[in-house]
Motif scaffolding. Structure first.
Motif, PDB file in Angstrom:
ATOM      1  N   UNK A  47       0.850  -1.188   0.000  1.00 53.30           N
ATOM      2  CA  UNK A  47       0.000   0.000   0.000  1.00 53.30           C
ATOM      3  C   UNK A  47       0.885   1.236   0.000  1.00 53.30           C
ATOM      4  N   UNK A  48       0.298   2.364  -0.329  1.00 55.70           N
ATOM      5  CA  UNK A  48       1.055   3.612  -0.321  1.00 55.70           C
ATOM      6  C   UNK A  48       1.563   3.920   1.090  1.00 55.70           C
ATOM      7  N   UNK A  49       0.762   3.617   2.100  1.00 55.25           N
ATOM      8  CA  UNK A  49       1.190   3.818   3.488  1.00 55.25           C
ATOM      9  C   UNK A  49       2.400   2.960   3.838  1.00 55.25           C
ATOM     10  N   UNK A  50       2.387   1.701   3.415  1.00 59.47           N
ATOM     11  CA  UNK A  50       3.530   0.816   3.671  1.00 59.47           C
ATOM     12  C   UNK A  50       4.780   1.318   2.951  1.00 59.47           C
ATOM     13  N   UNK A  51       4.603   1.754   1.721  1.00 62.80           N
ATOM     14  CA  UNK A  51       5.737   2.258   0.940  1.00 62.80           C
ATOM     15  C   UNK A  51       6.334   3.482   1.627  1.00 62.80           C
ATOM     16  N   UNK A  52       5.492   4.413   2.034  1.00 57.97           N
ATOM     17  CA  UNK A  52       5.972   5.630   2.698  1.00 57.97           C
ATOM     18  C   UNK A  52       6.659   5.295   4.024  1.00 57.97           C
ATOM     19  N   UNK A  53       6.095   4.368   4.766  1.00 56.09           N
ATOM     20  CA  UNK A  53       6.697   3.971   6.042  1.00 56.09           C
ATOM     21  C   UNK A  53       8.080   3.372   5.824  1.00 56.09           C
ATOM     22  N   UNK A  54       8.185   2.457   4.871  1.00 55.71           N
ATOM     23  CA  UNK A  54       9.488   1.842   4.570  1.00 55.71           C
ATOM     24  C   UNK A  54      10.497   2.882   4.102  1.00 55.71           C
ATOM     25  N   UNK A  55      10.036   3.831   3.306  1.00 53.58           N
ATOM     26  CA  UNK A  55      10.937   4.872   2.822  1.00 53.58           C
ATOM     27  C   UNK A  55      11.416   5.759   3.965  1.00 53.58           C
ATOM     28  N   UNK A  57      11.623   4.884   7.142  1.00 56.57           N
ATOM     29  CA  UNK A  57      12.533   4.077   7.970  1.00 56.57           C
ATOM     30  C   UNK A  57      13.920   3.956   7.330  1.00 56.57           C
ATOM     31  N   UNK A  58      13.971   3.977   6.001  1.00 55.63           N
ATOM     32  CA  UNK A  58      15.254   3.902   5.291  1.00 55.63           C
ATOM     33  C   UNK A  58      15.887   5.289   5.133  1.00 55.63           C
ATOM     34  N   UNK A  59      15.282   6.289   5.784  1.00 59.84           N
ATOM     35  CA  UNK A  59      15.742   7.672   5.686  1.00 59.84           C
ATOM     36  C   UNK A  59      15.709   8.183   4.243  1.00 59.84           C
ATOM     37  N   UNK A  60      14.719   7.726   3.505  1.00 58.60           N
ATOM     38  CA  UNK A  60      14.494   8.145   2.115  1.00 58.60           C
ATOM     39  C   UNK A  60      13.026   8.539   1.951  1.00 58.60           C
ATOM     40  N   UNK A  61      12.549   9.543   2.692  1.00 60.80           N
ATOM     41  CA  UNK A  61      11.121   9.857   2.655  1.00 60.80           C
ATOM     42  C   UNK A  61      10.665  10.349   1.277  1.00 60.80           C
ATOM     43  N   UNK A 120      14.476   8.400  -7.003  1.00 58.13           N
ATOM     44  CA  UNK A 120      15.708   7.859  -6.410  1.00 58.13           C
ATOM     45  C   UNK A 120      15.470   7.353  -4.990  1.00 58.13           C
ATOM     46  N   UNK A 121      14.589   8.030  -4.260  1.00 60.30           N
ATOM     47  CA  UNK A 121      14.258   7.569  -2.909  1.00 60.30           C
ATOM     48  C   UNK A 121      13.587   6.200  -2.950  1.00 60.30           C
ATOM     49  N   UNK A 122      12.687   6.008  -3.894  1.00 55.87           N
ATOM     50  CA  UNK A 122      12.037   4.700  -4.061  1.00 55.87           C
ATOM     51  C   UNK A 122      13.089   3.659  -4.453  1.00 55.87           C
ATOM     52  N   UNK A 123      13.940   4.025  -5.398  1.00 48.37           N
ATOM     53  CA  UNK A 123      14.971   3.093  -5.872  1.00 48.37           C
ATOM     54  C   UNK A 123      15.924   2.702  -4.747  1.00 48.37           C
ATOM     55  N   UNK A 124      16.359   3.665  -3.970  1.00 51.91           N
ATOM     56  CA  UNK A 124      17.295   3.377  -2.883  1.00 51.91           C
ATOM     57  C   UNK A 124      16.647   2.555  -1.776  1.00 51.91           C
ATOM     58  N   UNK A 125      15.397   2.837  -1.487  1.00 47.03           N
ATOM     59  CA  UNK A 125      14.706   2.103  -0.423  1.00 47.03           C
ATOM     60  C   UNK A 125      14.446   0.653  -0.800  1.00 47.03           C
ATOM     61  N   UNK A 126      13.988   0.429  -2.024  1.00 46.47           N
ATOM     62  CA  UNK A 126      13.554  -0.910  -2.414  1.00 46.47           C
ATOM     63  C   UNK A 126      14.527  -1.616  -3.353  1.00 46.47           C
ATOM     64  N   UNK A 127      15.690  -1.004  -3.578  1.00 47.30           N
ATOM     65  CA  UNK A 127      16.734  -1.584  -4.423  1.00 47.30           C
ATOM     66  C   UNK A 127      16.200  -1.969  -5.812  1.00 47.30           C
ATOM     67  N   UNK A 128      15.556  -0.991  -6.442  1.00 55.35           N
ATOM     68  CA  UNK A 128      15.009  -1.165  -7.793  1.00 55.35           C
ATOM     69  C   UNK A 128      15.518  -0.024  -8.663  1.00 55.35           C
ATOM     70  N   UNK A 129      15.151  -0.047  -9.929  1.00 61.79           N
ATOM     71  CA  UNK A 129      15.546   1.058 -10.806  1.00 61.79           C
ATOM     72  C   UNK A 129      14.738   2.300 -10.447  1.00 61.79           C
ATOM     73  N   UNK A 130      15.284   3.454 -10.754  1.00 55.53           N
ATOM     74  CA  UNK A 130      14.644   4.707 -10.374  1.00 55.53           C
ATOM     75  C   UNK A 130      13.740   5.302 -11.427  1.00 55.53           C
TER      76      UNK A 130
END
Length: 171
Positions: A47-55, A57-61, A120-130
């Motif tokens: 969910x968008x909430x889970x994604x934002x929370x993980x980001x 926590x990874x210091x990539x809001x 880039x924040x999404x990519x860095x948090x989830x180790x995917x392409x940006x």
């Protein structure tokens, strides 16, 4: 001639109203693409909430400030064109359309710029392409490319009309 003077500004105002709506739709779509649709497509099943929370926590809001400012600037510029068109007594359709086409053309580089950080924040948090994972970013770029082509056609037509007018006056 009186009929032409009143008809032309109405056409210009209608064109400006349509232009404002198109710019507003572009801006809203751009915001949703960057802040909602792309994160959801990049991390399927979350969910968008889970994604934002993980980001976070990874210091990539997922920071929305730049994205919202980009959209607001575009809408303010579109509103300025609309207001100027309404206030002016003699607005021609061509320059009004050209102004909105220019805004659409420059919207794409602005979108790329403001999407970079969140991507880039999404990519860095989830180790995917940006890059874009949802298709709407490409749609926005295609709209801007079409606006560029339309602007080029408009400029060529205006130049030809001006040359033809000079030819009739001079010859």
């Amino acid at each position: 001639m009186r009929k032409t003077e009143t008809r032309q500004p109405r056409r210009a105002v209608r064109s400006a109203a349509v232009g404002f709506i198109v710019i507003a739709a572009y801006a809203i779509t751009g915001v949703l693409q960057i802040l909602v649709w792309n994160p959801l497509a990049a991390v399927p099943g979350a969910t968008l909430g889970q994604i934002r929370t993980n980001m976070t926590l990874a210091n990539e809001p997922l920071v929305a400030d730049g994205v919202v400012i980009w959209a607001a600037i575009g809408m303010v510029l579109a509103a300025v064109v609309l207001v100027v068109t309404i206030v002016r007594r003699r607005s021609a359709v061509g320059p009004v359309v050209a102004a909105y086409l220019v805004l659409l053309v420059f919207a794409a580089p602005g979108h790329i710029f403001v999407a970079f950080g969140p991507g880039m924040s999404i990519a860095d948090t989830f180790m995917i392409s940006g890059g874009d994972h949802a298709p709407w970013g490409v749609v926005l770029y295609l709209v801007s490319a079409a606006a560029l082509l339309a602007l080029i056609v408009l400029i060529i037509r205006a130049a030809r009309a001006a040359a033809a007018t000079r030819g009739r006056i001079g010859g």
